[in-house]
Design a protein around this motif. Structure first.
Motif, PDB file in Angstrom:
ATOM      1  N   THR A  20       2.062  -6.424   1.860  1.00  0.00           N
ATOM      2  CA  THR A  20       2.496  -6.083   3.207  1.00  0.00           C
ATOM      3  C   THR A  20       3.658  -5.122   3.126  1.00  0.00           C
ATOM      4  O   THR A  20       4.628  -5.369   2.401  1.00  0.00           O
ATOM      5  CB  THR A  20       2.916  -7.329   4.001  1.00  0.00           C
ATOM      6  N   GLU A  38      -1.224  -4.230   4.056  1.00  0.00           N
ATOM      7  CA  GLU A  38      -0.973  -4.207   5.489  1.00  0.00           C
ATOM      8  C   GLU A  38       0.336  -3.476   5.749  1.00  0.00           C
ATOM      9  O   GLU A  38       1.326  -3.687   5.051  1.00  0.00           O
ATOM     10  CB  GLU A  38      -0.916  -5.626   6.054  1.00  0.00           C
ATOM     11  N   ARG A  49      -4.587  -2.742   8.559  1.00  0.00           N
ATOM     12  CA  ARG A  49      -5.104  -3.226   7.282  1.00  0.00           C
ATOM     13  C   ARG A  49      -5.696  -2.034   6.530  1.00  0.00           C
ATOM     14  O   ARG A  49      -6.533  -1.294   7.062  1.00  0.00           O
ATOM     15  CB  ARG A  49      -6.179  -4.286   7.520  1.00  0.00           C
TER      16      ARG A  49
END
Length: 355
Positions: free
Chosen positions: A3, A102, A93
């Motif tokens: 992320t 992400e 995504r």
């Protein structure tokens, strides 16, 4: 899964320019109202680049009325590309090979991240999706580590006649003129094709001060006029956190420095024109990174074109009047003239010199 948070997310709070605050407030209000009416996010993907193991992925998340997304990706008149509603902080995504990352969009809905993933040299793609959307593919130009040569090209008045620096003409070309009415600079597409054929696997990167809003238009223009496909590096349009508008010249400087950092073994042929600031920017880059510059090729505008482009022709209109950082400069009025100079250099193998 990795992320990525927006850049600067943990940095101290800084004072934001009033224009940016107003723009953010307007975007938030419009987005809220459109979502109430059923509008949904969609992704516009831009062509990225990378090397085996990583890629720079660029895209933007916008809102559209249900059932109109496909029409928005078709040809539109210039001004329509600026009547969009961005989705800030949208979670996107990114699938690159077997790696999933992400990341969130910035305040203007843009996504510009460097992600990990294995791709073979040549052309690949990243798959992007956000809330309620079908995944779309973002093209990625994957540069082979063995490649040592590439082309960085300006767009305005280098590959496409725009007379950009003149405010009224720039506004007409950007907001009003139909994209099919834009003219290509003679011989430049053939020049780029010959350079690509002479140096297999070499990338062509298009670098412009234009806004990301016109990226789809520019991509179609380049394809229609048979320019080699490649990443297009543009800039945001509008207020920034610290000023009214972004600096186009600084955008070019930062982009060149980034390419030098990401591809330290690639030597770039820098192609531009003498109607704006390409000569100064390229000369500065050549002095700072001489190992990353193969040569500089400048499309010389005619006196009339120079006036329309906002330049004042002097007694000497050649690129050699600008300090070159020790690099060879070539100057000609069109692609054919530049090829006649470049084909006799080390940039073109002997087997290609007679073509």
């Amino acid at each position: 899964m990795v992320t990525i948070t927006p850049a600067g997310g943990s940095s101290p709070v800084v004072r934001v320019h009033r224009a940016a605050l107003i723009e953010d407030a307007v975007h938030e209000m419009v987005e809220r109202r459109l979502r109430v009416r059923g509008w949904k996010p969609y992704i516009t993907a831009y062509t990225g680049y990378g090397a085996p193991g990583w890629a720079r992925v660029m895209a933007r998340v916008l809102l559209a009325r249900p059932g109109t997304v496909s029409r928005r990706r078709e040809k539109v008149r210039g001004w329509r590309s600026f009547t969009t509603t961005p989705v800030s902080s949208a979670l996107v995504r990114i699938e690159l090979g077997d790696t999933v990352t992400e990341a969130r969009t910035d305040r203007s809905g843009y996504l510009d991240v460097k992600v990990k993933g294995d791709l073979d040299p040549g052309w690949g793609c990243a798959r992007l999706s956000t809330e309620g959307t079908v995944p779309i593919e973002a093209p990625i130009r994957v540069i082979d580590p063995a490649v040592k040569f590439g082309v960085v090209s300006d767009i305005d008045d280098t590959v496409m006649v725009t007379t950009l620096p003149r405010p009224l003409l720039a506004a007409w070309n950007t907001f009003v003129l139909d994209e099919h009415a834009r003219a290509a600079v003679p011989g430049m597409a053939v020049l780029y094709e010959r350079l690509a054929n002479a140096n297999p696997g070499s990338p062509v990167v298009y670098l412009s001060t234009g806004a990301w809003n016109v990226a789809p238009t520019l991509t179609r223009f380049l394809s229609r006029h048979l320019y080699p496909a490649g990443p297009i590096l543009l800039t945001d349009w509008g207020p920034t956190p610290d000023r009214w508008f972004r600096s186009g010249q600084e955008h070019k400087r930062k982009s060149l420095r980034r390419l030098a950092e990401e591809f330290p073994d690639v030597r770039w042929l820098l192609i531009g024109d003498d109607g704006q600031h390409d000569q100064e920017i390229y000369s500065e880059f050549a002095r700072e990174h001489p190992e990353n510059v193969a040569a500089v090729a400048i499309r010389r505008l005619s006196p009339t074109q120079a006036v329309l482009a906002g330049a004042i022709p002097g007694p000497s209109e050649t690129a050699e009047v600008v300090p070159s950082g020790g690099k060879t400069w070539f100057s000609a009025p069109d692609g054919a003239g530049l090829w006649s100079l470049l084909r006799d250099t080390h940039l073109v193998p002997k087997s290609q010199k007679s073509h």
